[in-house]
Scaffold this active site. Structure first.
Site, PDB file in Angstrom:
ATOM      1  N   ASN A 207       0.868  -1.176   0.000  1.00 13.86           N
ATOM      2  CA  ASN A 207       0.000   0.000   0.000  1.00 13.86           C
ATOM      3  C   ASN A 207       0.906   1.228   0.000  1.00 13.86           C
ATOM      4  O   ASN A 207       1.514   1.549   1.028  1.00 13.86           O
ATOM      5  CB  ASN A 207      -0.869  -0.067   1.265  1.00 13.86           C
TER       6      ASN A 207
ATOM      7  N   LYS B 274       3.475   0.833   2.957  1.00 17.21           N
ATOM      8  CA  LYS B 274       3.064  -0.084   4.021  1.00 17.21           C
ATOM      9  C   LYS B 274       3.061  -1.488   3.447  1.00 17.21           C
ATOM     10  O   LYS B 274       2.673  -1.678   2.289  1.00 17.21           O
ATOM     11  CB  LYS B 274       1.651   0.255   4.510  1.00 17.21           C
TER      12      LYS B 274
ATOM     13  N   ARG C 183      -2.550  -2.206  -3.554  1.00 17.85           N
ATOM     14  CA  ARG C 183      -3.750  -1.379  -3.346  1.00 17.85           C
ATOM     15  C   ARG C 183      -3.736  -0.231  -4.348  1.00 17.85           C
ATOM     16  O   ARG C 183      -2.747   0.493  -4.463  1.00 17.85           O
ATOM     17  CB  ARG C 183      -3.748  -0.820  -1.932  1.00 17.85           C
TER      18      ARG C 183
ATOM     19  N   HIS D 200     -12.265   3.895  -0.156  1.00 20.23           N
ATOM     20  CA  HIS D 200     -12.229   3.197   1.145  1.00 20.23           C
ATOM     21  C   HIS D 200     -13.067   1.920   1.139  1.00 20.23           C
ATOM     22  O   HIS D 200     -13.557   1.479   2.183  1.00 20.23           O
ATOM     23  CB  HIS D 200     -12.741   4.091   2.303  1.00 20.23           C
TER      24      HIS D 200
ATOM     25  N   HIS E 198     -15.860   5.660   7.841  1.00 19.66           N
ATOM     26  CA  HIS E 198     -14.400   5.495   7.844  1.00 19.66           C
ATOM     27  C   HIS E 198     -13.805   6.876   8.049  1.00 19.66           C
ATOM     28  O   HIS E 198     -13.867   7.730   7.155  1.00 19.66           O
ATOM     29  CB  HIS E 198     -13.917   4.885   6.517  1.00 19.66           C
ATOM     30  N   LEU E 199     -13.262   7.128   9.241  1.00 17.22           N
ATOM     31  CA  LEU E 199     -12.743   8.456   9.559  1.00 17.22           C
ATOM     32  C   LEU E 199     -11.244   8.371   9.839  1.00 17.22           C
ATOM     33  O   LEU E 199     -10.819   7.978  10.935  1.00 17.22           O
ATOM     34  CB  LEU E 199     -13.466   9.025  10.789  1.00 17.22           C
ATOM     35  N   GLY E 200     -10.435   8.669   8.822  1.00 19.02           N
ATOM     36  CA  GLY E 200      -8.976   8.701   8.987  1.00 19.02           C
ATOM     37  C   GLY E 200      -8.475   9.995   8.381  1.00 19.02           C
ATOM     38  O   GLY E 200      -9.197  11.006   8.401  1.00 19.02           O
TER      39      GLY E 200
ATOM     40  N   ARG F  65      -8.206  17.564   2.903  1.00 10.51           N
ATOM     41  CA  ARG F  65      -9.123  17.697   1.763  1.00 10.51           C
ATOM     42  C   ARG F  65     -10.418  18.380   2.201  1.00 10.51           C
ATOM     43  O   ARG F  65     -10.899  18.145   3.307  1.00 10.51           O
ATOM     44  CB  ARG F  65      -9.444  16.305   1.189  1.00 10.51           C
TER      45      ARG F  65
ATOM     46  N   ARG G  24      -5.587  14.547  16.525  1.00 13.30           N
ATOM     47  CA  ARG G  24      -5.127  14.631  17.923  1.00 13.30           C
ATOM     48  C   ARG G  24      -4.734  16.062  18.264  1.00 13.30           C
ATOM     49  O   ARG G  24      -5.089  16.571  19.336  1.00 13.30           O
ATOM     50  CB  ARG G  24      -3.905  13.724  18.140  1.00 13.30           C
TER      51      ARG G  24
ATOM     52  N   ILE H  68      -9.373   8.044  13.289  1.00 10.68           N
ATOM     53  CA  ILE H  68     -10.194   8.941  14.127  1.00 10.68           C
ATOM     54  C   ILE H  68     -11.395   8.171  14.676  1.00 10.68           C
ATOM     55  O   ILE H  68     -11.735   8.277  15.851  1.00 10.68           O
ATOM     56  CB  ILE H  68     -10.666  10.165  13.300  1.00 10.68           C
TER      57      ILE H  68
ATOM     58  N   ASN I  61     -10.298   6.006  17.590  1.00 12.56           N
ATOM     59  CA  ASN I  61      -9.551   6.617  18.702  1.00 12.56           C
ATOM     60  C   ASN I  61     -10.221   7.829  19.331  1.00 12.56           C
ATOM     61  O   ASN I  61      -9.847   8.223  20.434  1.00 12.56           O
ATOM     62  CB  ASN I  61      -8.156   7.052  18.224  1.00 12.56           C
TER      63      ASN I  61
ATOM     64  N   GLU J 280      -7.860  -3.230   6.276  1.00 14.95           N
ATOM     65  CA  GLU J 280      -8.020  -3.194   4.819  1.00 14.95           C
ATOM     66  C   GLU J 280      -7.080  -4.189   4.145  1.00 14.95           C
ATOM     67  O   GLU J 280      -7.417  -4.793   3.133  1.00 14.95           O
ATOM     68  CB  GLU J 280      -7.711  -1.783   4.305  1.00 14.95           C
TER      69      GLU J 280
END
Ligand code: ADP
Length: 406
Positions: free
Chosen positions: A7, A14, A88, A176, A204-206, A237, A281, A328, A331, A386
């Site tokens: 990825n 990754k 990916r 996603h 999906h909150l990243g 974005r 954060r 997010i 966490n 994923e």
């Protein structure tokens, strides 16, 4: 059979190597700061301590060389031990299902570069380098939009002249997908109910973020469009912006289309509103200290999530489960709380104590419930995996080619 999942981001790679029997992770890790000073490789082999290597990794080719060294010193003896590699990819153009990569597939991926300036160039570079370095392996592209391929035309079409839809294929195709699909599968397992009987809204909150309406296992709507900008406010974005405002800003500031895309993709969202950071954060911490723009960024992010959950709820005609996932989503208790503020009457009853006291989620224990016992809609937090969905897809489509390995 072993499958390597790759990825790539613009400056990161990754990786996870799976042994498909038992879906066991043999090694996972990240190479960060590719092409920037002080690159770092961090990885962990199954049942071993995490390891770190610092160095200078100038490009994705060098990153792959480093990865192959790590793999051959570790869980495999030689590269041919890996018969299949899953890459990916954001969008495969006319290809909507995972596919073995050919020159035609690469051309289709390349044709979508304008829509994914942050993602596709690095992904293509990594695929080309990897195919050269691992010519014995089957290379598979797993697309982030495949899961959304059944979204009906009425939800996918933009209100533009019809030819953009019919001739150019400009329509909402989403993103996603592997994360939304994983959340749906895990919800069904957790609730011990067949997926075919569930209506699920997933958030999906990243750094990127989207919601999805999943009816009986299929995505029927999602907040992201054909590029990776539409919908929710994200790390850098913008999410939805009145299209009428775009040419006005371009004209006022003398921006070219590329400069405008850059502004919408890299300096908007949480970063643009707060003026501080794209990292939730840091935005949360500043908001807690009374920073006005950080507070506005946090509130706007959550408000858009709430509004989008409402849209997905209507698309489904009610739902059984709501899922939060992504960095997010799993966490941030405050984001989950604010995104559901005032939604009790609609059946979303959050248990504030469970929401604030999550036990850390792991790959083997990825789901926790945060709804109260009398909540008509179950609310779950799910750690996204994923890469496992990507490995499963690769395994599925390479069975014919690689049957002897299975
Ligand atoms: P990506 O979309 O790049 O995969 P992730 O899913 O890892 O991103 O999510 C990254 C986001 O998760 C960042 O905004 C980060 O601040 C946020 N995040 C991670 N840990 C926390 C936390 N404890 N509280 C709030 N946000 C967090």
């Amino acid at each position: 059979m072993k499958i390597l999942v790759l990825n790539s981001g613009s400056s990161s790679l990754k990786f996870i190597l799976f042994k498909m029997s038992g879906e066991q992770v043999l090694i996972s890790g990240t190479i960060d700061r590719i092409g920037i000073s002080q690159s770092m490789v961090s990885f962990q082999e199954c049942n071993k301590q995490p390891e770190f290597i610092l160095g200078n990794i100038p490009d994705h080719g060098a990153a792959l060389d480093t990865l192959f060294q790590v793999l051959t010193v570790g869980p495999i003896s030689a590269l041919p031990d890996i018969p299949a590699i899953a890459h990916r990819v954001a969008h495969g153009g006319k290809f909507r299902e995972s596919v073995v990569i050919t020159p035609e597939v690469l051309d289709q991926i390349r044709s979508m570069n304008r829509f994914f300036p942050l993602h596709h160039p690095a992904m293509i570079l990594e695929i080309q380098e990897c195919m050269e370095k691992m010519p014995h392996a089957v290379h598979v592209a797993v697309f982030d939009n495949s899961f959304h391929r059944d979204i009906p035309d009425e939800a996918a079409i933009y209100g533009l002249p019809y030819r953009y839809f019919s001739e150019k294929g400009y329509k909402r195709t989403g993103y996603h997908g592997n994360s939304h699909a994983f959340s749906a599968d895990e919800s069904a397992k957790f609730l011990n109910t067949p997926l075919e009987k569930l209506k699920i809204v997933t958030c999906h909150l990243g750094n990127g973020a989207s919601t999805c309406a999943i009816k009986y296992g299929k995505s029927i709507d999602t907040s992201l469009g054909i590029s990776a900008i539409e919908g929710l406010i994200m790390g850098t974005r913008s999410g939805d912006v009145d299209p009428g405002l775009i040419p006005i800003i371009m004209d006022e500031e003398g921006l070219s289309p590329d400069q405008l895309t850059d502004m919408l993709s890299r300096s908007s969202g949480l970063l643009g509103i707060s003026g501080l950071s794209r990292d939730m954060r840091e935005v949360e911490a500043a908001a807690a200290d009374g920073h006005k723009r950080a507070t506005l960024a946090l509130n706007a992010f959550c408000y858009k999530v709430k509004r989008s959950i409402g849209s997905m709820l209507m698309a489904l005609g009610g739902c059984d489960v709501l899922v939060f996932t992504g960095g997010i989503g799993i966490n941030s208790a405050i984001v989950r709380e604010k995104s559901l503020e005032g939604a009790n009457a609609l059946g979303f009853r959050l248990d504030p104590v469970k929401n604030r006291n999550l036990i850390p989620l792991t790959m083997t224990n990825p789901v926790q419930e945060i709804s109260s016992e009398n909540s008509p809609i179950r609310i779950l937090v799910i750690r996204a995996n994923e890469e496992l969905m990507i490995a499963r897809e690769c395994y599925r489509i390479t069975q014919d080619v690689l049957g002897a390995w299975a």
